[in-house]
Design an enzyme around this catalytic site. Structure first.
Site, PDB file in Angstrom:
ATOM      1  NE  ARG A  46     -33.049 -24.495 -17.390  1.00 18.53           N
ATOM      2  CZ  ARG A  46     -34.109 -24.718 -16.749  1.00 18.53           C
ATOM      3  NH1 ARG A  46     -33.819 -24.954 -15.379  1.00 18.53           N
ATOM      4  NH2 ARG A  46     -35.236 -24.889 -16.794  1.00 18.53           N
ATOM      5  CE1 TYR A 103      -9.123 -14.513 -15.765  1.00 15.67           C
ATOM      6  CE2 TYR A 103     -11.384 -14.614 -15.191  1.00 15.67           C
ATOM      7  CZ  TYR A 103     -10.536 -14.335 -15.974  1.00 15.67           C
ATOM      8  OH  TYR A 103     -10.863 -14.423 -17.515  1.00 15.67           O
ATOM      9  CG  ASP A 173      -9.666 -19.714 -10.104  1.00 14.82           C
ATOM     10  OD1 ASP A 173      -9.300 -20.706 -10.840  1.00 14.82           O
ATOM     11  OD2 ASP A 173     -10.277 -18.769 -10.537  1.00 14.82           O
ATOM     12  CE  LYS A 198      -8.697 -19.141 -19.193  1.00 16.83           C
ATOM     13  NZ  LYS A 198      -8.812 -18.484 -17.832  1.00 16.83           N
TER      14      LYS A 198
HETATM   15  C1  LIG Z   1      -9.917 -17.769 -17.057  1.00 15.35           C
HETATM   16  C2  LIG Z   1      -9.935 -17.769 -15.637  1.00 15.35           C
HETATM   17  C3  LIG Z   1     -11.019 -17.926 -15.111  1.00 15.35           C
HETATM   18  C4  LIG Z   1     -12.423 -17.514 -15.810  1.00 15.35           C
HETATM   19  O1  LIG Z   1     -12.803 -18.611 -16.851  1.00 15.35           O
HETATM   20  P1  LIG Z   1     -13.433 -18.512 -18.051  1.00 15.35           P
HETATM   21  O2  LIG Z   1     -13.540 -19.926 -18.573  1.00 15.35           O
HETATM   22  O3  LIG Z   1     -12.745 -17.499 -19.160  1.00 15.35           O
HETATM   23  O4  LIG Z   1     -14.622 -18.056 -17.530  1.00 15.35           O
HETATM   24  C5  LIG Z   1     -11.201 -17.902 -13.683  1.00 15.35           C
HETATM   25  N1  LIG Z   1     -10.082 -18.009 -12.869  1.00 15.35           N
HETATM   26  C6  LIG Z   1      -8.926 -17.917 -13.427  1.00 15.35           C
HETATM   27  C7  LIG Z   1      -7.630 -17.888 -12.501  1.00 15.35           C
HETATM   28  C8  LIG Z   1      -8.807 -17.917 -14.907  1.00 15.35           C
HETATM   29  O5  LIG Z   1      -7.587 -17.775 -15.440  1.00 15.35           O
END
Ligand SMILES: *Cc1c(COP(=O)(O)O)cnc(C)c1O
Length: 373
Positions: A46, A103, A173, A198
């Protein structure tokens, strides 16, 4: 060294005769650790795992820039990474400034948990750097540029400067851009946060996220948050992520080119309005994006007449897979209003350009648009 070389080399092991070129996944809960636990590199999974170490080394190198070295920590998802920053930084009485178009899960998390625990939330749109007006007394400025799903852009370096003058930390982000497309820490952010499910890993088959920092004290706080809350990524996912990073330069270059070609094509179509892509010279965010980004990314959006037109388009397009998320090698799209979470038109479509031959994509998009009239 250029980016593509740097990233590909970052995924390799050290050249030791007889060793594999790449780390494999290490499956462990406890590790052998006799005696004083500080003497063992790994004790309990962990807290740390050699497969994370390999992935974190590679992401840390990607996030490093002129004059500084970044360190990265990987998480079970992008939201686990976002939560780590909010959780490590915010305390009752603190002020956090979020984009009003952030988001949606990040917005709901702050609103429904942190605000309930005594944090004050201020919001303003990404576009035009409107968050700059809300920084007085703030503890944390959260930026999303380009934002998901409308790809709004703000001047990150200018906002970081204003936030630091006001005594606030800044988190960016960077999910839509990736650390290859845009370097948050070089632009002045204290935290670079991303969902690596992504474009970073790009195969639509794993969940992972990361936080990168320059400052070792911030690093220790994020690390402690991860160990205490346990939002950790499994070794199999960490290994797949590391394997996927080496192709990021190829994938991002192709998908950004395809996104621009599709955006240009859509702009000229009478069925379509409001094409948003920061790579388009006509886009309101283009001039700033061109200064702070190396690639404009895979995501574009546009609006069709209404819900029916958007649904017809999605069902007729054979090479555009209807799915949420973005950044995969496969071109995908969705009618964003179906979630009810973003303030967008009923006919608004978010599309993620994949790595297919763009001529095929455009032919297919054309016939699907014709079916909407
Ligand atoms: C998808 C996304 C997130 C969250 O990520 P997960 O891997 O789905 O938890 C945060 N910020 C943005 C801009 C995103 O597109």
């Amino acid at each position: 060294m250029r980016d593509a070389t740097k990233i590909i080399r970052a995924t390799l092991t050290q050249a030791v005769a007889g060793e594999a070129l790449h780390e494999g996944p290490v499956f462990a809960a406890p590790f052998h650790s006799p005696g004083d636990p500080v003497d063992a590199a790994y004790s309990y999974a962990r807290s740390h795992n050699p497969t994370w170490t390999a992935l974190e080394k590679a992401i840390g190198q990607m996030e490093s820039g002129p004059g500084y070295r970044a360190s990265a920590l990987v998480f079970a998802s992008g939201m686990a990474a976002c939560t780590a920053v909010f959780g490590a930084v915010l305390r009752p009485g603190d002020v956090v400034v979020l984009p009003s178009n952030a988001y949606f899960a990040a917005r709901v998390l702050v609103q429904e948990y942190f605000v309930q625990m005594g944090v004050t939330l201020r919001t303003a749109p990404t576009a035009g750097g409107a968050q700059a007006g809300l920084l007085e007394g703030a503890k944390l400025l959260w930026i999303e540029s380009p934002s998901n799903p409308t790809m709004e852009v703000c001047d990150i370096a200018a906002l970081c400067e204003r936030a630091h003058e006001a005594g606030a930390l800044v988190a960016l982000d960077n999910t839509t851009a990736t650390a290859l497309g845009q370097l948050p820490l070089a632009l002045g952010a204290d935290f670079s946060v991303a969902s690596d499910a992504k474009s970073m890993t790009g195969h639509s088959d794993l969940m992972v996220g990361h936080v990168a920092v320059r400052d070792m004290e911030l690093m220790a706080k994020i690390d402690q948050w991860r160990t205490l809350t346990g939002g950790i990524v499994g070794p199999m996912e960490a290994w797949l992520a590391l394997r996927s990073l080496a192709t990021l330069p190829l994938r991002l270059e192709r998908s950004s080119q395809n996104a621009l070609r599709i955006a240009e094509f859509l702009t000229a179509r009478r069925e379509v309005s409001g094409v948003l892509y920061p790579g388009l010279p006509s886009d309101p965010g283009h001039a700033i994006a061109a200064r702070q980004m190396k690639y404009f990314g895979a995501v574009l959006s546009f609006t069709l007449r209404d819900k029916v037109a958007a649904e017809t388009f999605l069902s007729k397009a054979k090479l555009v897979t209807e799915a949420t998320s973005f950044g995969g090698v496969t071109t995908t799209a969705e009618r964003r209003a179906r979630w009810g979470s973003d303030a967008v038109h009923e006919g608004f479509i978010r599309m993620s350009a994949g790595c297919e031959a763009v001529e095929d994509l455009i032919e297919d998009i054309e016939q699907a648009l014709e079916a909407t009239v």
